[in-house]
Design an enzyme around this catalytic site. Structure first.
Site, PDB file in Angstrom:
ATOM      1  N   HIS A  15       0.851  -1.190   0.000  1.00  0.00           N
ATOM      2  CA  HIS A  15       0.000   0.000   0.000  1.00  0.00           C
ATOM      3  C   HIS A  15       0.886   1.240   0.000  1.00  0.00           C
ATOM      4  O   HIS A  15       1.709   1.431   0.893  1.00  0.00           O
ATOM      5  CB  HIS A  15      -0.886  -0.014   1.247  1.00  0.00           C
ATOM      6  CG  HIS A  15      -2.001   0.969   1.221  1.00  0.00           C
ATOM      7  ND1 HIS A  15      -2.422   1.648   2.346  1.00  0.00           N
ATOM      8  CD2 HIS A  15      -2.796   1.389   0.213  1.00  0.00           C
ATOM      9  CE1 HIS A  15      -3.424   2.438   2.035  1.00  0.00           C
ATOM     10  NE2 HIS A  15      -3.672   2.306   0.737  1.00  0.00           N
ATOM     11  N   HIS A  32     -13.591   6.076   1.338  1.00  0.00           N
ATOM     12  CA  HIS A  32     -12.441   6.428   2.159  1.00  0.00           C
ATOM     13  C   HIS A  32     -11.593   7.437   1.403  1.00  0.00           C
ATOM     14  O   HIS A  32     -11.790   7.673   0.217  1.00  0.00           O
ATOM     15  CB  HIS A  32     -11.598   5.200   2.510  1.00  0.00           C
ATOM     16  CG  HIS A  32     -10.861   4.589   1.346  1.00  0.00           C
ATOM     17  ND1 HIS A  32     -11.503   3.867   0.356  1.00  0.00           N
ATOM     18  CD2 HIS A  32      -9.543   4.601   1.007  1.00  0.00           C
ATOM     19  CE1 HIS A  32     -10.611   3.455  -0.533  1.00  0.00           C
ATOM     20  NE2 HIS A  32      -9.412   3.885  -0.175  1.00  0.00           N
ATOM     21  N   HIS A  66      -7.743   8.022   0.251  1.00  0.00           N
ATOM     22  CA  HIS A  66      -6.384   7.490   0.120  1.00  0.00           C
ATOM     23  C   HIS A  66      -5.445   8.685   0.051  1.00  0.00           C
ATOM     24  O   HIS A  66      -5.548   9.523  -0.841  1.00  0.00           O
ATOM     25  CB  HIS A  66      -6.261   6.644  -1.153  1.00  0.00           C
ATOM     26  CG  HIS A  66      -4.858   6.191  -1.429  1.00  0.00           C
ATOM     27  ND1 HIS A  66      -4.308   5.069  -0.848  1.00  0.00           N
ATOM     28  CD2 HIS A  66      -3.884   6.722  -2.230  1.00  0.00           C
ATOM     29  CE1 HIS A  66      -3.071   4.921  -1.274  1.00  0.00           C
ATOM     30  NE2 HIS A  66      -2.781   5.923  -2.113  1.00  0.00           N
ATOM     31  N   ASP A 114      -4.926   5.043   4.360  1.00  0.00           N
ATOM     32  CA  ASP A 114      -6.355   5.255   4.141  1.00  0.00           C
ATOM     33  C   ASP A 114      -7.010   5.839   5.388  1.00  0.00           C
ATOM     34  O   ASP A 114      -6.681   5.456   6.518  1.00  0.00           O
ATOM     35  CB  ASP A 114      -7.057   3.945   3.782  1.00  0.00           C
ATOM     36  CG  ASP A 114      -6.728   3.472   2.388  1.00  0.00           C
ATOM     37  OD1 ASP A 114      -6.195   4.282   1.595  1.00  0.00           O
ATOM     38  OD2 ASP A 114      -6.998   2.297   2.072  1.00  0.00           O
TER      39      ASP A 114
END
Length: 393
Positions: free
Chosen positions: A286, A365, A367, A290
């Site tokens: 990732h 959400h 990011h 988030d």
């Protein structure tokens, strides 16, 4: 509670949906209007496509984010275009009734009222008249009220991109769809920026400078206005020390005093952490952090800078990328609405868009990434960056 969204590998054929604004109250991404023909209509199939993009074809949706129904009307738009003849809110009206009001919005504001979904659905002003049968207009429920008394004449809010009305030395501006205080201040060269513009129009705008509505008249050159309530001597003396500071907004200098140099992009705890490993991400991990927040949550620039990208970002959905004075770049992805444009200067704490679930996302959400360059693959630890700037996470 917000869904903890995660990313998937980019799938070009995947339908990405965006819940964008219908009025300036939600400040959406400004795109050019499409179609200038004399007809102002679209067939039902086209409206179905708009609804699929806006709300996944859920005509009774109400998620609590201020947008209602299949075509995601704000309450002010629903009322301004006569929707309350059918139902108090758009999500309480039938599909045909929502389309009937949407036809009025299309005539008054053009397809840009749905800035992203109109493009994807092929919505134009020159389409066929929809084959719809709205139910009978609401009748009065009070004693002695006839059906005729509930009908009203609705004056559409027409876009006025260059208002010229003046009163004495004051130059006035009429708010239209897509406007924000920062955008108006920039395009009309207001000295002191959006803070001065807000200070001069508090009685018109209200307590939330992020919320302005089509039809509101703003004084571009006036001096700051005093709120309607009477201030105590102590509060007045405090105000004299910070005369240009809005009561509900932080300027970059105010933020620096409280949190060193940075502000949080949203007020929420973190979800999926930076460098979480897995095959879900193209780099094998990732690349950001988030923040699980509901669609429509205000997203703020973490520091002053210049927008280098504002628009579609592939698997990131709708995104904004900002370059800051320290040479770092911040990215805000999966947005449902964008409030800035390429090349625009922003200040820390300024709203740049609203959170969503566009692109390759499994739930609403934000990011957030910090990079050493403008493009993907130059990521650094975003949480460490924010904490170094005084943000508590």
């Amino acid at each position: 509670m917000a869904v903890r969204g995660r990313h998937r590998r980019y799938q070009p054929n995947r339908i990405n949906r965006a819940s964008l604004t219908v009025t300036a109250g939600g400040a959406g991404m400004a795109l050019p209007l499409i179609g200038t023909g004399v007809a102002h209509a679209a067939d039902v199939d086209t409206w179905n496509k708009v609804a699929a993009c806006e709300s996944t074809d859920n005509w009774s949706i109400n998620t609590g984010n201020g947008y209602y129904g299949g075509l995601q009307f704000t309450q002010s738009t629903w009322e301004a275009y006569g929707g309350q003849v059918y139902a108090p809110r758009a999500d309480q009206a039938t599909k045909d009734q929502q389309i009937a009001i949407a036809e009025k919005v299309l005539k008054g504001q053009g397809p840009g009222a749905w800035p992203v979904c109109s493009v994807r659905a092929g919505l134009t002003r020159g389409g066929d008249t929809p084959d719809i049968t709205p139910a009978a207009e609401r009748t009065g429920t009070r004693s002695g009220t006839s059906p005729q008394t509930t009908k009203r004449s609705v004056r559409d809010v027409q876009p006025q991109t260059t208002p010229q009305s003046r009163a004495g030395t004051a130059e006035m501006y009429t708010v239209v769809h897509g406007d924000t205080l920062s955008g108006i201040a920039g395009s009309r060269h207001v000295q002191g920026g959006w803070q001065r513009l807000y200070d001069a129009n508090r009685s018109t705008v209200g307590s939330d400078p992020d919320l302005i509505l089509p039809g509101q008249r703003l004084n571009l050159r006036g001096k700051g206005q005093t709120p309607a309530h009477t201030e105590s001597p102590s509060s007045a003396s405090k105000k004299q020390k910070t005369p240009d500071k809005p009561s509900t907004h932080k300027t970059s200098s105010d933020t620096a005093k409280k949190t060193d140099t940075l502000v949080a992009p949203v007020h929420a705890a973190t979800g999926t952490p930076y460098r979480a490993a897995g095959a879900s991400w193209s780099k094998g991990y990732h690349t950001g952090v988030d923040f699980p927040v509901p669609t429509g949550t205000s997203v703020k620039a973490v520091a002053a800078g210049q927008v280098v990208s504002a628009g579609w970002g592939g698997s990131f959905g709708y995104q904004v990328v900002i370059r800051h004075a320290d040479g770092r770049y911040t990215q805000y992805a999966h947005l449902s609405a964008i409030s800035v444009k390429d090349g625009q200067s922003v200040v820390g704490g300024q709203r740049i868009g609203r959170s969503g679930s566009t692109g390759n996302s499994t739930g609403p959400h934000l990011h957030f990434e910090v990079r050493t360059g403008p493009g993907f693959g130059t990521d650094i630890d975003p949480v460490a960056y924010l904490r170094a700037g005084g943000v508590r996470i």
